[in-house]
Write an enzyme that holds these catalytic residues in place. Structure first.
Site, PDB file in Angstrom:
ATOM      1  N   PRO A   2       0.815  -1.219   0.000  1.00 18.51           N
ATOM      2  CA  PRO A   2       0.000   0.000   0.000  1.00 18.51           C
ATOM      3  C   PRO A   2       0.845   1.264   0.000  1.00 18.51           C
ATOM      4  CG  PRO A   2      -0.853  -1.547   1.612  1.00 18.51           C
ATOM      5  CD  PRO A   2       0.450  -2.096   1.119  1.00 18.51           C
ATOM      6  N   GLU A   3       0.681   2.086  -1.023  1.00 20.71           N
ATOM      7  CA  GLU A   3       1.297   3.411  -1.081  1.00 20.71           C
ATOM      8  C   GLU A   3       0.172   4.430  -0.892  1.00 20.71           C
ATOM      9  OE1 GLU A   3       3.824   3.786  -4.555  1.00 20.71           O
ATOM     10  OE2 GLU A   3       4.263   1.660  -4.560  1.00 20.71           O
ATOM     11  N   LYS A  57       2.122   7.189   3.940  1.00 18.65           N
ATOM     12  CA  LYS A  57       1.599   5.829   3.833  1.00 18.65           C
ATOM     13  C   LYS A  57       0.985   5.347   5.137  1.00 18.65           C
ATOM     14  CE  LYS A  57       5.361   4.828   0.628  1.00 18.65           C
ATOM     15  NZ  LYS A  57       6.614   4.102   0.426  1.00 18.65           N
ATOM     16  N   ARG A 270      15.512  -1.170  -5.012  1.00 13.65           N
ATOM     17  CA  ARG A 270      14.209  -1.605  -5.505  1.00 13.65           C
ATOM     18  C   ARG A 270      14.298  -1.979  -6.971  1.00 13.65           C
ATOM     19  NH1 ARG A 270      14.013  -1.865  -1.252  1.00 13.65           N
ATOM     20  NH2 ARG A 270      13.125  -0.581   0.391  1.00 13.65           N
TER      21      ARG A 270
END
Length: 280
Positions: A2-3, A57, A270
């Site tokens: 979830p962002e 977030k 990432r």
DNA sequence: TCCTCCCTGTTC
DNA sequence: GAACAGGGAGGA
């Protein structure tokens, strides 16, 4: 995963389910899901949930002030990290194998239970009061909300930055709420190579990038976020923005603009997907 | 400034 | 049975 758009959607769908209700019980099934620095969750018992909000977030359960009290800024922050979920079930619901904390709710309808589930246990909850908030370094360092700040903010911050532009977007002290998905999508739309040193981007390009960040966030919120695997709204529904991804998760597939195969790189630890032809 | 680690379900 | 997913803390 979830962002910002996912947490915003969770906050919006959770709010009508818990707003105005009283917390009458708390259970931390996994004690380490309570962030160090949190007040004891037992202090929540007897408090009323004023509303559900979001900062970066973090999902925030704002507590109504105690009768005559002055602690308006007390809230329970929930960081869902990758696999966290917030659901409301009936009073007879039992914790599942991934349930980390449960809150019993009464008032304003049938008794209910708020569940914090998190398969990978990266997420945490933190109860904060006005007195303890100054001690929360992460909170105090959070950058501006991308949907509420001036477009020039990126250009201002980049002067001090040394790293790659993607690392800058992921830095929560620069902008609060942008994660891997929306960084990749915004960089693609702006035509910027994620590996490019941030300092080599001019002010106008940075402002354009910021506009693209805001664009993907708003489009995603409209679609109730992106569901890759774990994310669901507080009502249990999946989002739909994953169908609009142009680069994220599409490594090796054709660029939607030029047809060239998308490539993968590792930036800021990432996975990064980008078009080597469209992004420079 | 960049890398490793944490953690576990899913995929190869 | 290994690789992979990744936000953020902490260390090099």
């Amino acid at each position: 995963m979830p962002e910002l758009p996912e947490v915003e959607t969770i906050a919006r769908t959770l709010d009508p389910l818990v707003r105005g209700r009283h917390i009458v019980g708390v259970q931390a099934l996994l004690p380490r899901c309570v962030d160090k620095g949190s007040l004891p969750l037992e202090l929540l018992v007897g408090r009323r949930i004023a509303r559900v909000g979001r900062r970066g977030k973090l999902a925030l359960l704002h507590l109504a002030p105690r009768h005559g009290g002055s602690d308006e800024a007390s809230f329970l922050a929930v960081h869902l990290k990758m696999t966290g979920r917030l659901f409301v079930y009936g009073a007879d619901a039992e914790p599942g194998p991934h349930t980390r904390a449960v809150w019993d709710l009464e008032g304003g309808g049938d008794p209910a239970r708020l569940f914090f589930d998190d398969a990978r246990t990266f997420g945490y909850v933190r109860l904060v009061s006005p007195e303890t908030l100054p001690g929360w370094a992460f909170w105090n360092a959070l950058g501006p909300e991308p949907l509420e700040c001036e477009p020039e903010i990126l250009a201002c911050r980049v002067k001090e930055a040394r790293g790659k532009i993607k690392a800058l977007l992921l830095d929560q002290t620069v902008l609060a709420g942008v994660g891997n998905i929306y960084a990749d999508e915004a960089l693609f739309r702006a035509g910027i190579d994620p590996r490019r040193p941030a300092r080599t981007l001019g002010a106008s390009l940075l402002t354009e990038l910021f506009r693209r960040v805001r664009e993907v966030l708003l489009e995603s919120i409209e679609q109730c976020g992106s569901s890759i695997r774990d994310y669901r709204t507080a009502r249990g529904d999946a989002g739909a923005f994953q169908n609009a991804f142009r680069v994220y998760g599409r490594s090796g597939q054709a660029c939607v603009t030029c047809g060239a195969p998308l490539e993968t790189a590792r930036t800021a630890g990432r996975t990064t997907v980008f078009c080597p032809r469209c992004q420079r």
